[in-house]
Design an enzyme around this catalytic site. Structure first.
Site, mmCIF file in Angstrom:
data_model
loop_
_atom_site.group_PDB
_atom_site.id
_atom_site.type_symbol
_atom_site.label_atom_id
_atom_site.label_comp_id
_atom_site.label_asym_id
_atom_site.label_seq_id
_atom_site.Cartn_x
_atom_site.Cartn_y
_atom_site.Cartn_z
ATOM 1 N N GLU A 105 -4.317 3.657 -2.096
ATOM 2 C CA GLU A 105 -3.174 3.188 -2.883
ATOM 3 C C GLU A 105 -3.602 2.730 -4.270
ATOM 4 O O GLU A 105 -4.500 1.896 -4.420
ATOM 5 C CB GLU A 105 -2.456 2.040 -2.130
ATOM 6 C CG GLU A 105 -1.227 1.550 -2.883
ATOM 7 C CD GLU A 105 -0.264 0.710 -2.041
ATOM 8 O OE1 GLU A 105 -0.454 0.612 -0.816
ATOM 9 O OE2 GLU A 105 0.673 0.155 -2.639
ATOM 10 N N ASP A 152 4.745 -1.772 6.642
ATOM 11 C CA ASP A 152 5.188 -3.176 6.566
ATOM 12 C C ASP A 152 5.945 -3.410 5.251
ATOM 13 O O ASP A 152 6.424 -4.515 4.990
ATOM 14 C CB ASP A 152 4.027 -4.154 6.754
ATOM 15 C CG ASP A 152 2.907 -3.960 5.762
ATOM 16 O OD1 ASP A 152 3.018 -3.074 4.885
ATOM 17 O OD2 ASP A 152 1.907 -4.701 5.854
HETATM 18 O O1 KIV Z 1 3.871 -0.349 3.981
HETATM 19 C C1 KIV Z 1 3.894 0.753 3.409
HETATM 20 O O2 KIV Z 1 4.943 1.356 3.183
HETATM 21 C C2 KIV Z 1 2.619 1.330 2.990
HETATM 22 C C3 KIV Z 1 2.660 2.495 2.064
HETATM 23 C C4 KIV Z 1 3.034 2.048 0.705
HETATM 24 C C5 KIV Z 1 1.387 3.249 2.081
HETATM 25 O O3 KIV Z 1 1.608 0.843 3.369
#
Ligand code: KIV
Length: 271
Positions: free
Chosen positions: A189, A51
């Site tokens: 994260e 997202d």
């Molecule tokens: O939305 C995204 O790109 C993510 C990554 C940063 C893990 O959730």
């Protein structure tokens, strides 16, 4: 002869085997057909239709505004390009929190309409009922703990998470809950590398880190960040493999100049 290329598709089982063998898992985001095809041809193991499309594709400040239909558009574009990588799509904010029936409906809709292989969801204990329900429908789920951008308004900042013992303990507990529920992996994260290593050691399922150190089972980066298309975002964990923004600007300058000086098109470039 089959018109389709014979490739060994990466599945959740393959990821599990990779963890057992100690083979690291390489993950990047993609949101469109062209980029996804390049990543797949290059041999990436997993493509995350994150997202983060809300930021890098649509220009919003957070991931909150992107809708289920937007994510279906991005994920189905990616699916049309990919033969080998496993494709995981983010369930966007507001489509699974607080109501497990709605969560199931969102997951079924996104899987049916995009053809993706799995969904990703942010959170631990608070969303376990939704995860249970989605898993019981046969949809693989990738968890996401640590910095969870969909909760940015609760935390107020994007600083490193779980540096204090109580938050680290909660993260450990959530990681075990996600594994027991049946998630096939967990994104970690922006957490201390020692905690990333501990989660990875205690869990049987693979961990995919972004700012979680090197002792995790795989790494993920946002494609636009690692290629240097974005330039205002420079967290410590980000390694830029290219400065595509500068290269694109250079090419566009040359093009503008060629058009203005009638150097383009030349004789071979016209009918
Ligand atoms: O939305 C995204 O790109 C993510 C990554 C940063 C893990 O959730």
């Amino acid at each position: 002869m089959s018109q389709f290329k014979e490739v060994k598709k990466v599945t959740t089982h393959v990821l599990q085997e990779m963890k057992l063998k100690g083979e690291k898992i390489a993950v990047l985001t993609a949101y469109d057909f062209s980029m996804a095809g390049i990543l797949d041809d290059a041999g990436i193991d997993m493509i995350l239709v994150g997202d983060s499309a809300s930021n890098v594709m649509a220009g919003f400040r957070t991931t909150l505004p992107i809708t289920l239909n937007d994510m279906i558009y991005h994920a189905s574009s990616v699916m049309r390009a990919v033969n080998r990588a496993i494709v995981v799509v983010d369930l966007p904010f507001g489509t699974y929190q607080g109501n497990s029936k709605e969560a199931l409906n969102s997951a079924i809709k996104i899987m049916k309409e995009s053809g993706a292989n799995a969904v990703k969801m942010e959170g631990g204990r608070e969303i376990i009922e939704s995860i249970d329900r989605i898993l019981s429908a046969g949809i693989p789920v990738l968890g996401h703990l640590g910095l969870t951008p969909q909760s940015i308004h609760k935390f107020g900042t994007y600083v490193v998470r779980a540096t204090e013992k109580n938050e680290a303990d909660k993260l450990m507990e959530d990681a075990h809950l996600l594994e027991e529920a049946g998630c096939f992996g967990i994104v970690l994260e922006k957490i201390p590398s020692k905690l990333g290593a501990r989660v990875t050691k205690e869990l049987k399922i693979p961990t995919i880190g972004i700012g979680a150190g090197s002792d995790v089972d795989g790494q993920v980066l946002v494609l636009h960040d690692m290629l240097g298309i974005t330039h205002k975002f420079s967290p410590r964990f980000l390694r830029r493999y290219h400065n595509l923004r500068e290269e694109i600007i250079g090419s566009v300058h040359t093009y503008i100049n060629d058009v203005k000086t009638v150097n383009f098109p030349n004789e071979r470039e016209q009918y």
